[in-house]
Scaffold this active site. Structure first.
Site, mmCIF file in Angstrom:
data_model
loop_
_atom_site.group_PDB
_atom_site.id
_atom_site.type_symbol
_atom_site.label_atom_id
_atom_site.label_comp_id
_atom_site.label_asym_id
_atom_site.label_seq_id
_atom_site.Cartn_x
_atom_site.Cartn_y
_atom_site.Cartn_z
ATOM 1 N N SER A 296 13.640 -27.987 124.215
ATOM 2 C CA SER A 296 13.601 -27.509 122.831
ATOM 3 C C SER A 296 14.230 -28.529 121.887
ATOM 4 C CB SER A 296 14.358 -26.186 122.714
ATOM 5 O OG SER A 296 13.671 -25.151 123.347
ATOM 6 N N ILE B 111 -0.351 -10.121 99.283
ATOM 7 C CA ILE B 111 -1.757 -10.451 99.531
ATOM 8 C C ILE B 111 -2.193 -9.935 100.892
ATOM 9 C CG2 ILE B 111 -1.888 -12.490 98.051
ATOM 10 C CD1 ILE B 111 -1.183 -14.210 100.455
ATOM 11 N N ASP C 18 12.319 -22.919 112.581
ATOM 12 C CA ASP C 18 13.185 -23.250 113.722
ATOM 13 C C ASP C 18 13.522 -24.737 113.756
ATOM 14 O OD1 ASP C 18 14.759 -22.735 115.897
ATOM 15 O OD2 ASP C 18 13.136 -22.667 117.351
ATOM 16 N N HIS D 132 17.359 -23.075 116.963
ATOM 17 C CA HIS D 132 17.920 -22.226 118.018
ATOM 18 C C HIS D 132 18.756 -23.008 119.024
ATOM 19 C CE1 HIS D 132 14.230 -23.319 120.442
ATOM 20 N NE2 HIS D 132 15.114 -23.276 121.420
#
Length: 460
Positions: free
Chosen positions: A197, A256, A123, A93
């Site tokens: 980040s 599942i 990410d 991002h």
């Protein structure tokens, strides 16, 4: 008690680092600031600059390029160098949709970077700068020593555009899941803010055990709840991006769900809630390997399967094309199968067709459910994804079916882990469960096309 405490206190003090300075000095040269530039449409016309109807509106219109004209937008993030020849890891991002990416090193030098590959699922992005002999850091074991709850960690990066910054804390929790299929986050109270980040989370050996990705905050700032994607996940992704420029995850080819506590008694041979219950097996690796809907996957490639989340991670980390041993519980017996894994990115989108033969009949109440075999009218009314099975028309109040959340429009396709296409077959499965001394029966229900098992009492 006082004597014991007095003896423990000095030992605890010795475990606390006196300073993080040497560690920070050692790893800082490998941490980078990332600036991205993106061309975006400028939706701000004169009406966005001055109040509509203002006498200055015409003046600003004369100097405005007009709504929708492109403008440059910049964003900041962090990253870290993982090789001397210039590979850099950050968050997807941070660089997503960027036209230009600029890397600033601890020395102040700046270099443009190109994108080698990205993985939105975790990410993670891998960048490359044209350089040699760079300082770099290594990945550590995010499941090993130095990554335990309570261990010291430091986060580094570019918080709020303030440049190279260090914060310290501990591992607060492990194996956190936010929203992704492959999530495995380390939670830390080391301060992480906007701009952090993509930056590294270090253990006390200077190894990267996480990539700082997100925070939980009511105000946008750090409140001591930050999340770093575990290095064992990141390293696998980075290796694939470096080799292929994309991810190539293993794919088993089943739908599942977790085994609930209320299902244990209804599944023959199961002693506790564990494994992954197979709800659907389309054409693909699992079907070729012999898996069936209703199987409980207990082991994958020699590893026990505690739940669906762990199975998804195991399969995703396994190499495409590898033949793995899968142990399933089927009709009370453990069955060993060999499955050659496909590739999720190319096979999953076309894996689940929805076509079966119709079979109409009269409605009837069984186990608090008003059931009907599917008719074209009911298929259209409830927008059924397939036309074989028993459609729920109504649910009796205070019945176990009502308590379990079964609703009109649900489609029952299996009972007692066997297909049912008629009410007579459904009643036979119920009677078999009673005759076998079982308190409940396992139903496979499709709601808006999505399969789910539910255990229903048979003695109501």
């Amino acid at each position: 008690m006082a004597l014991v405490l007095s003896q423990l206190t000095p030992a605890a003090a010795q475990d606390r680092p006196v300073s993080f300075a040497e560690l920070a000095e050692r790893v800082s040269p490998a941490v980078v600031n990332i600036t991205t530039t993106t061309m975006v449409a400028d939706r701000m016309g004169p009406q966005g600059m001055v109040p509509e109807g203002s006498p200055f509106e015409d003046f600003f219109r004369d100097f405005d390029n007009g709504p929708g004209q492109p403008r440059r937008s910049s964003a900041l993030g962090s990253g870290f160098v993982i090789s001397a020849d210039g590979y850099v890891v950050t968050n997807n991002h941070v660089i997503e949709d960027a036209d230009e990416i600029l890397i600033e090193f601890f020395s102040g030098d700046e270099m443009p970077a190109e994108v080698i590959g990205t993985d939105p699922n975790t990410d993670i992005a891998l960048l490359k700068v044209d350089a040699e002999n760079l300082d770099f850091v290594n990945f550590g074991d995010s499941d090993g020593m130095g990554s335990r709850v309570g261990d010291w960690v430091i986060a580094m990066g570019n918080p709020l555009g303030q440049g190279f910054s260090v914060s310290a804390g501990i591992v607060s929790a492990r194996n956190r899941e936010l929203s992704g299929t492959y999530d495995d986050y380390i939670q830390t109270d080391a301060a992480i803010n906007r701009g952090n980040s993509g930056g590294p989370l270090f253990n006390m050996e200077g190894e990267v055990i996480g990539v700082n990705t997100a925070i939980l905050s009511p105000n946008g700032g750090s409140i001591g709840i930050g999340f770093s994607m575990a290095s064992n996940v990141v390293k696998n992704v980075v290796d694939q991006l470096q080799e292929y420029g994309e991810t190539r995850r293993g794919w088993l080819g089943v739908r599942i769900q977790n085994v609930g506590d209320d299902m244990v008694e209804a599944i023959e041979g199961l002693d506790m809630a564990r494994g992954a219950l197979v709800t659907e097996v389309p054409d693909g690796p699992a079907k070729d390997g012999g898996l069936l809907a209703g199987d409980v996957i207990l082991s994958f490639d020699g590893m026990d399967v505690p739940d669906t989340r762990e199975l998804v991670r195991m399969v995703g980390n396994a190499p495409v094309g590898k033949t793995v041993d899968v142990i399933v519980l089927r009709a009370g017996d453990e069955v060993g199968l060999a499955v050659t894994l496909g590739r999720r990115e190319t096979m999953e989108p076309v894996a689940f067709p929805d076509t079966v033969e119709p079979d109409p009949a009269e409605p009837q109440e069984v186990l608090g459910l008003m059931l009907s075999e599917v008719t074209p009218e009911l298929a259209e009314r409830f927008q059924l994804a397939q036309d074989s099975g028993l459609v729920v028309l109504d649910v009796m109040p205070e019945s176990d079916a009502s308590i379990k959340g079964i609703m009109p429009g649900d489609l029952i396709t299996e009972a007692g882990q066997q297909k049912v296409t008629s009410i007579a077959e459904f009643e036979e499965r119920v009677q078999e469960a009673r005759d076998g001394g079982r308190k409940s029966i396992l139903l496979l229900i499709r709601r808006q096309g999505q399969p789910q098992f539910m255990a229903l009492l048979v003695n109501e």
